[in-house]
Design a protein around this motif. Structure first.
Motif, PDB file in Angstrom:
ATOM      1  N   LYS A 226      -1.819  -9.320 -11.105  1.00  0.00           N
ATOM      2  CA  LYS A 226      -1.886  -8.832 -12.524  1.00  0.00           C
ATOM      3  C   LYS A 226      -3.274  -8.180 -12.781  1.00  0.00           C
ATOM      4  O   LYS A 226      -4.258  -8.498 -12.138  1.00  0.00           O
ATOM      5  CB  LYS A 226      -1.540 -10.030 -13.434  1.00  0.00           C
ATOM      6  CG  LYS A 226      -0.060 -10.647 -13.154  1.00  0.00           C
ATOM      7  CD  LYS A 226       0.099 -11.692 -14.482  1.00  0.00           C
ATOM      8  CE  LYS A 226       1.507 -12.036 -14.372  1.00  0.00           C
ATOM      9  NZ  LYS A 226       2.607 -11.312 -14.565  1.00  0.00           N
TER      10      LYS A 226
ATOM     11  N   CYS B 202      -5.893  -0.187  -3.857  1.00  0.00           N
ATOM     12  CA  CYS B 202      -4.300  -0.033  -3.260  1.00  0.00           C
ATOM     13  C   CYS B 202      -4.659  -0.420  -1.837  1.00  0.00           C
ATOM     14  O   CYS B 202      -3.936  -1.049  -1.179  1.00  0.00           O
ATOM     15  CB  CYS B 202      -3.843   1.236  -3.189  1.00  0.00           C
ATOM     16  SG  CYS B 202      -2.157   1.378  -2.537  1.00  0.00           S
TER      17      CYS B 202
ATOM     18  N   GLU C 276       3.127  -6.246  -2.108  1.00  0.00           N
ATOM     19  CA  GLU C 276       4.561  -6.270  -2.961  1.00  0.00           C
ATOM     20  C   GLU C 276       4.292  -6.600  -4.548  1.00  0.00           C
ATOM     21  O   GLU C 276       4.848  -6.066  -5.345  1.00  0.00           O
ATOM     22  CB  GLU C 276       5.513  -6.672  -2.145  1.00  0.00           C
ATOM     23  CG  GLU C 276       5.800  -6.176  -0.772  1.00  0.00           C
ATOM     24  CD  GLU C 276       6.200  -4.410  -0.851  1.00  0.00           C
ATOM     25  OE1 GLU C 276       6.592  -4.120  -1.840  1.00  0.00           O
ATOM     26  OE2 GLU C 276       5.659  -3.687  -0.045  1.00  0.00           O
ATOM     27  N   ASP C 277       3.773  -7.857  -4.603  1.00  0.00           N
ATOM     28  CA  ASP C 277       3.724  -8.408  -6.045  1.00  0.00           C
ATOM     29  C   ASP C 277       2.839  -7.463  -6.780  1.00  0.00           C
ATOM     30  O   ASP C 277       3.065  -7.016  -8.101  1.00  0.00           O
ATOM     31  CB  ASP C 277       3.006  -9.607  -6.058  1.00  0.00           C
ATOM     32  CG  ASP C 277       3.913 -10.597  -5.292  1.00  0.00           C
ATOM     33  OD1 ASP C 277       5.126 -10.528  -5.357  1.00  0.00           O
ATOM     34  OD2 ASP C 277       3.644 -11.794  -5.029  1.00  0.00           O
ATOM     35  N   TRP C 278       1.597  -7.040  -6.392  1.00  0.00           N
ATOM     36  CA  TRP C 278       0.620  -6.056  -7.128  1.00  0.00           C
ATOM     37  C   TRP C 278       1.302  -4.805  -7.336  1.00  0.00           C
ATOM     38  O   TRP C 278       1.295  -4.094  -8.407  1.00  0.00           O
ATOM     39  CB  TRP C 278      -0.642  -5.924  -5.952  1.00  0.00           C
ATOM     40  CG  TRP C 278      -1.461  -4.959  -6.676  1.00  0.00           C
ATOM     41  CD1 TRP C 278      -2.412  -4.882  -7.583  1.00  0.00           C
ATOM     42  CD2 TRP C 278      -1.718  -3.574  -6.488  1.00  0.00           C
ATOM     43  NE1 TRP C 278      -2.774  -3.854  -8.158  1.00  0.00           N
ATOM     44  CE2 TRP C 278      -2.634  -2.812  -7.298  1.00  0.00           C
ATOM     45  CE3 TRP C 278      -1.075  -2.625  -5.655  1.00  0.00           C
ATOM     46  CZ2 TRP C 278      -3.072  -1.440  -7.227  1.00  0.00           C
ATOM     47  CZ3 TRP C 278      -1.345  -1.398  -5.412  1.00  0.00           C
ATOM     48  CH2 TRP C 278      -2.374  -0.731  -6.250  1.00  0.00           C
ATOM     49  N   LYS C 279       1.905  -4.238  -6.242  1.00  0.00           N
ATOM     50  CA  LYS C 279       2.728  -2.942  -6.548  1.00  0.00           C
ATOM     51  C   LYS C 279       3.608  -2.950  -7.543  1.00  0.00           C
ATOM     52  O   LYS C 279       4.108  -2.049  -8.470  1.00  0.00           O
ATOM     53  CB  LYS C 279       3.114  -2.343  -5.301  1.00  0.00           C
ATOM     54  CG  LYS C 279       4.089  -1.228  -4.978  1.00  0.00           C
ATOM     55  CD  LYS C 279       4.521  -0.937  -3.803  1.00  0.00           C
ATOM     56  CE  LYS C 279       5.367   0.500  -3.885  1.00  0.00           C
ATOM     57  NZ  LYS C 279       6.210   0.722  -2.738  1.00  0.00           N
ATOM     58  N   ALA C 280       4.450  -4.171  -7.747  1.00  0.00           N
ATOM     59  CA  ALA C 280       5.611  -4.284  -8.738  1.00  0.00           C
ATOM     60  C   ALA C 280       5.063  -4.308  -9.935  1.00  0.00           C
ATOM     61  O   ALA C 280       5.439  -3.584 -10.926  1.00  0.00           O
ATOM     62  CB  ALA C 280       6.542  -5.372  -8.448  1.00  0.00           C
ATOM     63  N   GLU C 281       3.894  -4.935  -9.928  1.00  0.00           N
ATOM     64  CA  GLU C 281       3.297  -5.178 -11.459  1.00  0.00           C
ATOM     65  C   GLU C 281       2.744  -3.656 -11.917  1.00  0.00           C
ATOM     66  O   GLU C 281       2.886  -3.063 -12.957  1.00  0.00           O
ATOM     67  CB  GLU C 281       2.049  -5.983 -11.300  1.00  0.00           C
ATOM     68  CG  GLU C 281       1.926  -7.594 -11.246  1.00  0.00           C
ATOM     69  CD  GLU C 281       2.826  -7.895 -12.593  1.00  0.00           C
ATOM     70  OE1 GLU C 281       2.065  -7.191 -13.499  1.00  0.00           O
ATOM     71  OE2 GLU C 281       3.559  -8.906 -12.768  1.00  0.00           O
TER      72      GLU C 281
ATOM     73  N   GLU D 111       3.808  -0.688 -10.985  1.00  0.00           N
ATOM     74  CA  GLU D 111       4.922   0.026 -11.139  1.00  0.00           C
ATOM     75  C   GLU D 111       5.636  -0.160 -12.348  1.00  0.00           C
ATOM     76  O   GLU D 111       6.147   0.703 -13.189  1.00  0.00           O
ATOM     77  CB  GLU D 111       5.976  -0.133 -10.070  1.00  0.00           C
ATOM     78  CG  GLU D 111       5.607   0.619  -8.591  1.00  0.00           C
ATOM     79  CD  GLU D 111       6.496   0.675  -7.518  1.00  0.00           C
ATOM     80  OE1 GLU D 111       7.288  -0.508  -7.525  1.00  0.00           O
ATOM     81  OE2 GLU D 111       6.359   1.277  -6.405  1.00  0.00           O
ATOM     82  N   ALA D 112       5.790  -1.709 -12.915  1.00  0.00           N
ATOM     83  CA  ALA D 112       6.164  -2.046 -14.065  1.00  0.00           C
ATOM     84  C   ALA D 112       5.207  -1.179 -15.165  1.00  0.00           C
ATOM     85  O   ALA D 112       5.832  -0.795 -16.213  1.00  0.00           O
ATOM     86  CB  ALA D 112       6.260  -3.388 -14.207  1.00  0.00           C
TER      87      ALA D 112
ATOM     88  N   GLU E 217       6.286   2.420 -15.625  1.00  0.00           N
ATOM     89  CA  GLU E 217       7.292   2.684 -16.359  1.00  0.00           C
ATOM     90  C   GLU E 217       7.296   2.621 -17.805  1.00  0.00           C
ATOM     91  O   GLU E 217       7.832   3.402 -18.464  1.00  0.00           O
ATOM     92  CB  GLU E 217       8.421   1.725 -15.721  1.00  0.00           C
ATOM     93  CG  GLU E 217       8.895   2.052 -14.160  1.00  0.00           C
ATOM     94  CD  GLU E 217       9.993   1.179 -13.737  1.00  0.00           C
ATOM     95  OE1 GLU E 217      10.619   0.286 -14.423  1.00  0.00           O
ATOM     96  OE2 GLU E 217      10.085   1.011 -12.344  1.00  0.00           O
TER      97      GLU E 217
END
Length: 135
Positions: A7, A106, A116-121, A123-124, A127
């Motif tokens: 996060k 990155c 993957e968790d960092w990337k998802a955060e 990317e969210a 968006e």
């Protein structure tokens, strides 16, 4: 001991950024400075500032995302920021760069656990900014 997590504000540099925001006399320009990146590689501090500013812009214009520190939530509740409705569109390019090959943050995540968790955060966050930029 340094903080490190997927996060945005699980990073000491981003937490330090909040103090700078709180002390700023011109929050709009501080946010613009934070999302404005150099032309070269992005160092950790630049990346943390971009993500912290993006989180703040989302918190002001929409709803704060989970995991925001109380100091930032208090600032959002207690301060009026000049109109920043144009900042989501400006922020998108910088957030995209934080997720790219010229980003030290990155690269660090790609080399360690939790990428993957960092990337998802991120990317969210991207968006939400994208949806706010189309309002």
């Amino acid at each position: 001991m340094a903080s490190w997590g997927p996060k945005t504000f699980e990073d000491d540099t981003a937490l330090d950024w909040i103090s700078e925001l709180v002390d700023s006399d011109d929050p709009r320009n501080f946010l613009i400075d934070s999302i404005t990146t150099s032309g070269g590689d992005l160092d950790m501090e630049e990346c943390a500032a971009v993500l912290a500013a993006a989180e703040t812009i989302v918190a002001v214009l929409d709803e704060p995302r989970a995991g925001l520190p109380d100091e930032l939530l208090d600032w959002v509740d207690e301060n009026d920021c000049d109109d920043i409705s144009d900042l989501p569109a400006m922020t998108l390019k910088s957030v995209k760069r934080v997720m790219g090959k010229d980003s030290e943050l990155c690269q660090s995540w790609e080399e360690g656990e939790g990428y993957e968790d960092w990337k998802a955060e991120v990317e969210a966050l991207y968006e939400i900014l994208d949806s706010l930029s189309q309002v």
